[in-house]
Design a protein around this motif. Structure first.
Motif, PDB file in Angstrom:
ATOM      1  N   SER A 173       6.361  -6.620 -28.535  1.00  0.00           N
ATOM      2  CA  SER A 173       5.698  -6.645 -29.532  1.00  0.00           C
ATOM      3  C   SER A 173       5.013  -7.901 -29.523  1.00  0.00           C
ATOM      4  O   SER A 173       5.810  -9.034 -29.456  1.00  0.00           O
ATOM      5  N   LYS A 174       3.899  -8.270 -29.780  1.00  0.00           N
ATOM      6  CA  LYS A 174       3.228  -9.418 -29.901  1.00  0.00           C
ATOM      7  C   LYS A 174       3.605 -10.108 -31.052  1.00  0.00           C
ATOM      8  O   LYS A 174       4.022 -11.432 -30.921  1.00  0.00           O
ATOM      9  N   ASN A 175       3.705  -9.597 -31.972  1.00  0.00           N
ATOM     10  CA  ASN A 175       4.196 -10.073 -33.478  1.00  0.00           C
ATOM     11  C   ASN A 175       5.394 -10.769 -33.232  1.00  0.00           C
ATOM     12  O   ASN A 175       5.780 -11.750 -33.652  1.00  0.00           O
ATOM     13  N   ARG A 176       6.524 -10.192 -32.455  1.00  0.00           N
ATOM     14  CA  ARG A 176       7.737 -10.640 -32.266  1.00  0.00           C
ATOM     15  C   ARG A 176       7.680 -11.926 -31.312  1.00  0.00           C
ATOM     16  O   ARG A 176       8.306 -12.822 -31.930  1.00  0.00           O
ATOM     17  N   ASP A 177       6.910 -11.858 -30.483  1.00  0.00           N
ATOM     18  CA  ASP A 177       6.780 -13.021 -29.504  1.00  0.00           C
ATOM     19  C   ASP A 177       6.241 -14.053 -30.405  1.00  0.00           C
ATOM     20  O   ASP A 177       6.789 -15.368 -29.948  1.00  0.00           O
ATOM     21  N   GLU A 178       5.121 -13.924 -31.185  1.00  0.00           N
ATOM     22  CA  GLU A 178       4.741 -15.106 -32.034  1.00  0.00           C
ATOM     23  C   GLU A 178       5.722 -15.603 -32.865  1.00  0.00           C
ATOM     24  O   GLU A 178       5.747 -16.984 -32.888  1.00  0.00           O
ATOM     25  N   VAL A 179       6.704 -14.603 -33.386  1.00  0.00           N
ATOM     26  CA  VAL A 179       7.445 -15.392 -34.328  1.00  0.00           C
ATOM     27  C   VAL A 179       8.538 -16.214 -33.647  1.00  0.00           C
ATOM     28  O   VAL A 179       8.893 -17.511 -33.705  1.00  0.00           O
ATOM     29  N   ILE A 180       8.906 -15.551 -32.380  1.00  0.00           N
ATOM     30  CA  ILE A 180      10.068 -16.419 -31.620  1.00  0.00           C
ATOM     31  C   ILE A 180       9.458 -17.846 -31.097  1.00  0.00           C
ATOM     32  O   ILE A 180      10.084 -18.781 -31.153  1.00  0.00           O
ATOM     33  N   SER A 181       8.108 -17.556 -30.628  1.00  0.00           N
ATOM     34  CA  SER A 181       7.447 -18.692 -30.300  1.00  0.00           C
ATOM     35  C   SER A 181       7.433 -19.871 -31.298  1.00  0.00           C
ATOM     36  O   SER A 181       7.602 -21.371 -31.178  1.00  0.00           O
ATOM     37  N   LEU A 182       7.186 -19.422 -32.514  1.00  0.00           N
ATOM     38  CA  LEU A 182       6.847 -20.519 -33.677  1.00  0.00           C
ATOM     39  C   LEU A 182       8.321 -20.932 -33.920  1.00  0.00           C
ATOM     40  O   LEU A 182       8.296 -22.225 -34.001  1.00  0.00           O
ATOM     41  N   LEU A 183       9.266 -20.280 -33.722  1.00  0.00           N
ATOM     42  CA  LEU A 183      10.798 -20.690 -34.163  1.00  0.00           C
ATOM     43  C   LEU A 183      11.212 -21.600 -33.122  1.00  0.00           C
ATOM     44  O   LEU A 183      11.655 -22.659 -33.566  1.00  0.00           O
ATOM     45  N   GLN A 184      10.498 -21.475 -31.960  1.00  0.00           N
ATOM     46  CA  GLN A 184      10.899 -22.372 -30.858  1.00  0.00           C
ATOM     47  C   GLN A 184      10.418 -23.777 -31.267  1.00  0.00           C
ATOM     48  O   GLN A 184      10.853 -24.989 -30.488  1.00  0.00           O
ATOM     49  N   LYS A 185       9.237 -23.959 -31.809  1.00  0.00           N
ATOM     50  CA  LYS A 185       8.546 -25.152 -31.918  1.00  0.00           C
ATOM     51  C   LYS A 185       9.424 -25.891 -33.207  1.00  0.00           C
ATOM     52  O   LYS A 185       8.893 -27.104 -33.356  1.00  0.00           O
ATOM     53  N   GLN A 186       9.887 -25.229 -34.035  1.00  0.00           N
ATOM     54  CA  GLN A 186      10.572 -25.941 -35.256  1.00  0.00           C
ATOM     55  C   GLN A 186      11.417 -26.883 -34.998  1.00  0.00           C
ATOM     56  O   GLN A 186      12.508 -26.790 -34.044  1.00  0.00           O
ATOM     57  N   SER A 187      11.608 -28.064 -35.715  1.00  0.00           N
ATOM     58  CA  SER A 187      12.788 -29.195 -35.592  1.00  0.00           C
ATOM     59  C   SER A 187      13.779 -28.945 -36.648  1.00  0.00           C
ATOM     60  O   SER A 187      14.928 -29.569 -36.672  1.00  0.00           O
TER      61      SER A 187
END
Lengths: 142, 142
Positions: free
Chosen positions: A15-29
């Motif tokens: 799912s595109k949404n899921r991958d966007e969420v994961i990707s965003l989370l990975q950018k967080q410090s």
DNA sequence: TTGCGTGCAAACTTTTTGCATAAAG
DNA sequence: CTTTATGCAAAAAGTTTGCACGCAA
């Protein structure tokens, strides 16, 4: 996306949404709230809905890709990508500026073992947070 | 009511509701939620209102008579009477039956000092929770 | 009598759910 | 074709607030 995460996602529907969420989370410090994830993704994907983010987060928590973090002050939950065991860590939370400052690695592991031995409790996890004043805030008000 | 609490209440206006909340909190062996406090007191004082309990709790937290406790599982806050520093302690929370089992005293204090030295963070408090399976639940499912 | 405490209702915030539709396998 | 994911709206759950009144000092 990291191999470790892809591994955990095996068998899950894409799912595109899921991958966007994961990707965003990975950018967080630092841990992030669900509505912040939502607002952030909305900027480039304006039709995602808040409930979808909640459902994705729920799934990611179950898959052990994301950890829930709760803080003393705030009634809302925060989430962060699970780091591998070598980088498992905790936070110091500044009571003034609310910044969450990571503590290198986890000082609680040994404690955990000795308490398990002492009590017969089968310990599967822990939560540890420090509260106080960070360097910045201490300087400011002095 | 304990002397220590009376001390902290000095200068505060007396109130029957407040004393009932304190008295109930003192009877607890584990942290309790606001609505449980409310339901409990309502049994013998049927005109107390939930918002009053919230306001009393807020006040007691500010006076350092009560501590807020948050758990990973639950989005609602729990509260407990502040014990003096000798009996300050933490909980193991069973992921099956949700029972909160107190751990005798606090194993984190020394850790706190060494981290403060290492990081320059002025630490004023901490939070520590263990998760796992309690003896009871471990026996049941075996 | 002055101002804090209280009850009630309404508002607010965060999270969950129902349902019809869309997309994935 | 079958199942899971999604958007939207409504509901639920927890907490906070406004207001008029009551009670403590």
């Amino acid at each position: 996306m990291q191999n470790e995460i892809s591994e955990k996602l095996k068998g899950q529907r894409a799912s595109k949404n899921r991958d966007e969420v994961i990707s965003l989370l990975q950018k967080q410090s630092a841990p992030i709230a669900v509505d912040d994830i939502y607002e952030n993704i909305k900027q480039f994907n304006n039709k995602i809905s808040l409930s979808t983010v909640y459902r994705i987060i729920e799934k990611l928590v179950n898959l052990n890709i994301v950890h829930k973090v709760t803080t003393l002050d705030d009634n809302k939950a925060l989430y962060e990508i699970v780091k591998d065991s070598h980088t498992h860590h905790h936070y110091m939370i500044c009571v003034k500026c609310k910044k969450m400052i990571p503590i290198d690695d986890c000082p609680v592991k040994e404690l955990e073992k000795s308490i398990a031995d002492k009590t017969g409790f089968n310990i599967t996890g822990h939560k540890f947070e420090l509260y106080g004043e960070c360097k910045n805030c201490a300087q400011k008000h002095s």
